[in-house]
Design a protein around this motif. Structure first.
Motif, mmCIF file in Angstrom:
data_model
loop_
_atom_site.group_PDB
_atom_site.id
_atom_site.type_symbol
_atom_site.label_atom_id
_atom_site.label_comp_id
_atom_site.label_asym_id
_atom_site.label_seq_id
_atom_site.Cartn_x
_atom_site.Cartn_y
_atom_site.Cartn_z
ATOM 1 N N MET A 1 0.853 -1.194 0.000
ATOM 2 C CA MET A 1 0.000 0.000 0.000
ATOM 3 C C MET A 1 0.888 1.243 0.000
ATOM 4 O O MET A 1 1.780 1.385 0.845
ATOM 5 N N SER A 2 0.665 2.149 -0.941
ATOM 6 C CA SER A 2 1.463 3.371 -1.023
ATOM 7 C C SER A 2 1.130 4.286 0.151
ATOM 8 O O SER A 2 0.081 4.144 0.794
ATOM 9 N N PRO A 3 2.001 5.274 0.443
ATOM 10 C CA PRO A 3 1.692 6.210 1.524
ATOM 11 C C PRO A 3 0.355 6.925 1.320
ATOM 12 O O PRO A 3 -0.404 7.111 2.272
ATOM 13 N N ARG A 4 0.070 7.312 0.083
ATOM 14 C CA ARG A 4 -1.198 7.986 -0.203
ATOM 15 C C ARG A 4 -2.379 7.061 0.119
ATOM 16 O O ARG A 4 -3.340 7.466 0.779
ATOM 17 N N GLU A 5 -2.301 5.844 -0.353
ATOM 18 C CA GLU A 5 -3.378 4.880 -0.095
ATOM 19 C C GLU A 5 -3.522 4.596 1.398
ATOM 20 O O GLU A 5 -4.643 4.446 1.914
ATOM 21 N N LEU A 6 -2.401 4.520 2.096
ATOM 22 C CA LEU A 6 -2.419 4.249 3.526
ATOM 23 C C LEU A 6 -3.118 5.379 4.283
ATOM 24 O O LEU A 6 -3.946 5.128 5.174
ATOM 25 N N LEU A 7 -2.800 6.610 3.919
ATOM 26 C CA LEU A 7 -3.406 7.757 4.603
ATOM 27 C C LEU A 7 -4.907 7.804 4.361
ATOM 28 O O LEU A 7 -5.695 8.007 5.298
ATOM 29 N N LYS A 270 -1.986 -0.177 13.409
ATOM 30 C CA LYS A 270 -1.403 -1.359 14.051
ATOM 31 C C LYS A 270 -1.603 -2.591 13.183
ATOM 32 O O LYS A 270 -0.683 -3.426 13.036
ATOM 33 N N GLN A 271 -2.786 -2.706 12.583
ATOM 34 C CA GLN A 271 -3.063 -3.839 11.703
ATOM 35 C C GLN A 271 -2.163 -3.843 10.478
ATOM 36 O O GLN A 271 -1.925 -4.892 9.878
ATOM 37 N N HIS A 272 -1.648 -2.669 10.120
ATOM 38 C CA HIS A 272 -0.769 -2.556 8.962
ATOM 39 C C HIS A 272 0.696 -2.413 9.362
ATOM 40 O O HIS A 272 1.534 -1.996 8.549
ATOM 41 N N GLY A 273 0.986 -2.769 10.610
ATOM 42 C CA GLY A 273 2.378 -2.849 11.044
ATOM 43 C C GLY A 273 3.048 -1.536 11.353
ATOM 44 O O GLY A 273 4.283 -1.480 11.397
#
Length: 421
Positions: A1-7, A270-273
């Motif tokens: 997941m890219s930073p943009r997608e993560l945000l 947390k679920q994404h580390g």
């Protein structure tokens, strides 16, 4: 997941954590011996009303109406959902508020007034006091919103110029029991400040309202000035105060707030580390000043904190409007943050309003990337000029960095996350 997608995904997780369809049912009171009248207003009103309809016993009498912002409504069966104007009030909201007061006055001691309250209710339920027109109330509301005054101060003024705010809904309900379910969009979660506290005692006075107008240099129309002066001299009764016996039958219950939202976001990361660091769930003050503070915090943390890490903040900033551009407090904050960071690498940020509307445009907020300023320069867009002209919507729109969700039908103020990679 890219930073943009993560945000963006973290924002949607935060919204899911404050979904009124989930938060409302566990807090519903038991049906009374008589009937239940549902009233209220705010950007979450439609979702809250649907949750009540879905979970209320089918045999128990239930009726009423709530007011939400245009395009924020939902279909309903037992509770009427009215759409009206926000942030400036209109006749539809005022008419609905008048009906609510009249219906509340018909309740008996066997009945229940169930109030569904969320941010935005101050404007959506704004029925002007006698002698003040809706046009005059709109004029003063616009001036207050552009002055940079905090929402608590704005609501102090509105409590003394409208007929339902400042505990007046509880007073109208007479001997009935009042149970208010409140989704908080106000720092501190004080029921008197949320949607101007229709079911909460009001500790503020006419003198406080006049002082706020003076402090923020807001010129009131003559009819409003006259009304406030009459209140100051005691010619008009003030709003119901703490200690009033009628509040002994009233329960104001906060069902969700910024802490609820940020806890959901922390679980997502947390679920994404990713580690998270909660900076503050109750940030206030000028958007530019907060951006400067956060930029300094980022620089001090960058070398010492384990990365990647997500820094979470909530609350509500203010913007003193001086330019003629279009924007909101979240896009103002982000552009000011980008300028303060001056192209610092590996820093991403998102700032969005949980109601899906930053200011008066169609975006919830925007995203700041490590290349934001570089890309703006390459496109001939002067970041500082846009900031000074309050044209932050145009700035981020030109870069394709707006976040657009449409109506979320919830509202617990702003969600900000800074990602250090």
């Amino acid at each position: 997941m890219s930073p943009r997608e993560l945000l963006i995904a973290s924002f949607h997780a935060a919204l899911a954590g404050v979904d009124p369809l989930i938060l409302t049912p566990p807090c519903l009171p038991a049906p009374p011996a008589g009937r239940t009248l549902v009233v209220g207003g705010g950007k979450a009103a439609a979702s809250m009303a649907r949750a009540v309809e879905t979970h209320w016993p089918p045999h128990a009498p239930l009726s009423g109406q709530v007011v939400t912002r245009y395009q924020h409504g939902l279909s309903s069966h037992r509770i009427e959902i009215v759409e009206a104007s926000h942030p400036l009030p209109d006749g539809r909201g005022a008419a609905a508020a008048a009906r609510m007061l009249a219906q509340a006055a018909e309740l008996t001691q066997d009945d229940l007034l169930l109030a569904l309250i969320s941010g935005g209710g101050s404007s959506l339920l704004a029925l002007p006091v006698a002698g003040v027109t809706l046009k005059q109330l709109r004029q003063l509301t616009r001036a207050l919103l552009q002055s940079g005054a905090p929402i608590e101060a704005i609501n102090t003024v509105r409590k003394h110029l409208t007929q339902l705010a400042g505990g007046q809904l509880t007073h109208a309900a007479g001997a009935a029991t009042v149970h208010a379910l409140i989704l908080s969009d106000v720092v501190g979660n004080n029921p008197t400040d949320i949607a101007s506290g229709p079911c909460a005692p009001d500790p503020s006075t006419y003198a406080d309202a006049i002082a706020i107008l003076d402090r923020y240099a807001c010129d009131a129309p003559q009819a409003i000035a006259n009304h406030l002066k009459r209140g100051l001299t005691g010619e008009i009764a003030d709003t119901p105060k703490p200690g009033d016996d009628r509040f002994g039958r009233t329960h104001n219950q906060i069902i969700g707030n910024a802490d609820t939202m940020l806890a959901a976001a922390a679980r997502f990361f947390k679920q994404h580390g990713l580690h998270t660091l909660l900076i503050n769930a109750a940030e206030t003050g000028d958007a530019h000043n907060l951006a400067q503070h956060h930029a300094a915090r980022i620089r001090s943390l960058y070398a010492s904190v384990a990365r990647p890490v997500a820094l979470l903040t909530g609350g509500e900033t203010t913007v003193a409007v001086r330019g003629k551009g279009q924007g909101g407090r979240n896009s103002e904050y982000l552009l000011a943050l980008g300028i303060a960071l001056d192209g610092m690498e590996n820093v991403w940020a998102l700032a969005c309003d949980t109601d899906g509307i930053d200011g008066t445009a169609d975006n919830a907020g925007a995203i700041l990337t490590p290349t934001t300023l570089q890309r703006s320069q390459a496109n001939g867009i002067a970041a500082q000029t846009c900031l000074e002209n309050n044209d932050t919507y145009g700035f981020f729109a030109a870069l394709g960095d707006l976040v657009i969700t449409g109506p979320t039908r919830t509202n617990v103020n702003d969600y900000r996350v800074i990602l250090l990679r």
